[in-house]
Design a protein around this motif. Structure first.
Motif, PDB file in Angstrom:
ATOM      1  N   ARG A 241     -30.830   9.666 161.832  1.00 64.07           N
ATOM      2  CA  ARG A 241     -31.788   8.662 161.515  1.00 64.07           C
ATOM      3  C   ARG A 241     -33.109   9.130 162.287  1.00 64.07           C
ATOM      4  N   PRO A 248     -33.864   5.293 156.909  1.00 70.33           N
ATOM      5  CA  PRO A 248     -33.462   4.179 157.917  1.00 70.33           C
ATOM      6  C   PRO A 248     -32.457   3.561 157.694  1.00 70.33           C
ATOM      7  N   SER A 249     -32.316   3.403 156.350  1.00 75.30           N
ATOM      8  CA  SER A 249     -31.101   2.624 155.763  1.00 75.30           C
ATOM      9  C   SER A 249     -30.437   3.546 154.710  1.00 75.30           C
ATOM     10  N   GLU A 269     -22.896   3.799 158.496  1.00 74.27           N
ATOM     11  CA  GLU A 269     -23.583   2.839 157.763  1.00 74.27           C
ATOM     12  C   GLU A 269     -25.040   2.724 158.723  1.00 74.27           C
ATOM     13  N   LEU A 270     -26.074   3.038 158.297  1.00 73.95           N
ATOM     14  CA  LEU A 270     -27.455   2.817 158.994  1.00 73.95           C
ATOM     15  C   LEU A 270     -28.240   1.577 158.294  1.00 73.95           C
ATOM     16  N   ARG A 271     -28.827   0.846 159.067  1.00 75.55           N
ATOM     17  CA  ARG A 271     -29.720  -0.419 158.540  1.00 75.55           C
ATOM     18  C   ARG A 271     -30.938  -0.384 159.223  1.00 75.55           C
ATOM     19  N   ALA A 272     -31.859  -0.504 158.368  1.00 75.77           N
ATOM     20  CA  ALA A 272     -33.186  -0.322 158.996  1.00 75.77           C
ATOM     21  C   ALA A 272     -33.559  -1.643 159.982  1.00 75.77           C
ATOM     22  N   ASP A 274     -32.138  -2.080 162.876  1.00 77.65           N
ATOM     23  CA  ASP A 274     -30.970  -2.295 163.757  1.00 77.65           C
ATOM     24  C   ASP A 274     -30.671  -0.873 164.355  1.00 77.65           C
TER      25      ASP A 274
END
Length: 287
Positions: A241, A248-249, A269-272, A274
């Protein structure tokens, strides 16, 4: 169950013959550090997790918070993703799916366990990650230990050290064949890893927009290669990321262990908004 009963679980696979095997001691109150290391060395897996009571103030009045320490056959490590998944699945088999909280040397790690048709699945949330550049001399030493010419690197995957509970040197392989041919200088790479405080060297080949094949030499743990590495997966997610390899997500799929005959599947899992990274996979007891 006695304090030293060692359970065996495979993480990041629903098949006991796949993924990464881990030892789990659900009640390690009777073991000191030397005792934990002796158990891990006797078992011989890349990591064994040892549970004791949670630190005061962590919560866990419902009995779902624990202190967890992780030992390879030769040393303690601050965090281990596959042993976290294995431990969470072992606990869920006894107390049911739900939320768990692990106090580790790297920080507090929440874990969610769910049940589905494929069995139990655990998702851990990493501590806050970071990346840092690699000195040219250190990169040259890593490539020499791996016996990789610089031309074998993927220029789109910039060498970096990435952290999400433990430090990993990320190197991109230009081809799947390069990744498959792993034959390295164990002592030389172990020396570099100790000097840079690395848990593993994560070797990565990209096969799709959000799909990767990875391998993780782990000489500082006394293990030639780790079959499925959750901590490295979390670190790589943050790295990907930060360097703009993925949005970003995003949800990334990491394949690991195929070249060892222990295929595993890790979801990242990537969360914008966070910075933390969520790594999930199945887990199953080894008969």
């Amino acid at each position: 169950m006695t304090a030293t009963e060692v359970l065996r679980y495979a993480a990041f696979s629903a098949d006991p013959e796949g993924g990464n095997p881990a030892g789990v001691v659900l009640d390690a109150a009777g073991l000191d550090e030397a005792g934990m290391l002796a158990v891990a060395a006797s078992l011989g897996y890349s990591e064994t997790a040892f549970l004791t009571a949670p630190p005061e103030g962590l919560g866990g009045a419902d009995g779902r918070a624990f202190t967890v320490r992780y030992f390879s056959p030769v040393a303690e490590v601050p965090f281990c993703g596959h042993a976290t998944v294995a431990t969470a699945v072992a606990l869920a088999e006894r107390t049911g799916p739900g939320e768990l909280l692990f106090a580790t040397r790297a920080g507090t790690v929440p874990v969610t366990v769910t049940a589905g048709d494929g069995g139990l699945r655990a998702v851990l949330t990493s501590v806050e990650p970071y990346t840092e550049e690699v000195a040219a001399a250190d990169l040259a030493e890593a490539l020499a230990a791996l016996d990789w010419p610089e031309a074998d690197l993927d220029p789109a995957i910039e060498p970096r050290i990435a952290y999400a509970g433990a430090r990993h040197l990320v190197l991109g392989a230009a081809t799947r064949d390069r990744l498959a041919r792993l034959d390295y200088d164990f002592d030389r790479l172990a020396g570099l890893s100790r000097r840079l405080d690395l848990a593993t060297v994560q070797l990565v080949h990209r096969t799709g927009p959000a799909e990767f094949h990875v391998r993780d030499p782990f000489p500082v743990g006394g293990v030639v290669e780790d079959p499925a590495t959750g901590a490295a997966a979390a670190a790589f997610g943050a790295y990907a990321r930060e360097l703009g390899l993925v949005p970003p997500s995003a949800v990334l799929t990491l394949h690991q262990g195929q070249d060892m005959g222990r295929p595993g599947l890790l979801t990242v899992e990537l969360r914008a908004g966070d910075p933390r990274v969520r790594v999930g996979g199945a887990g199953v007891r080894i008969p």
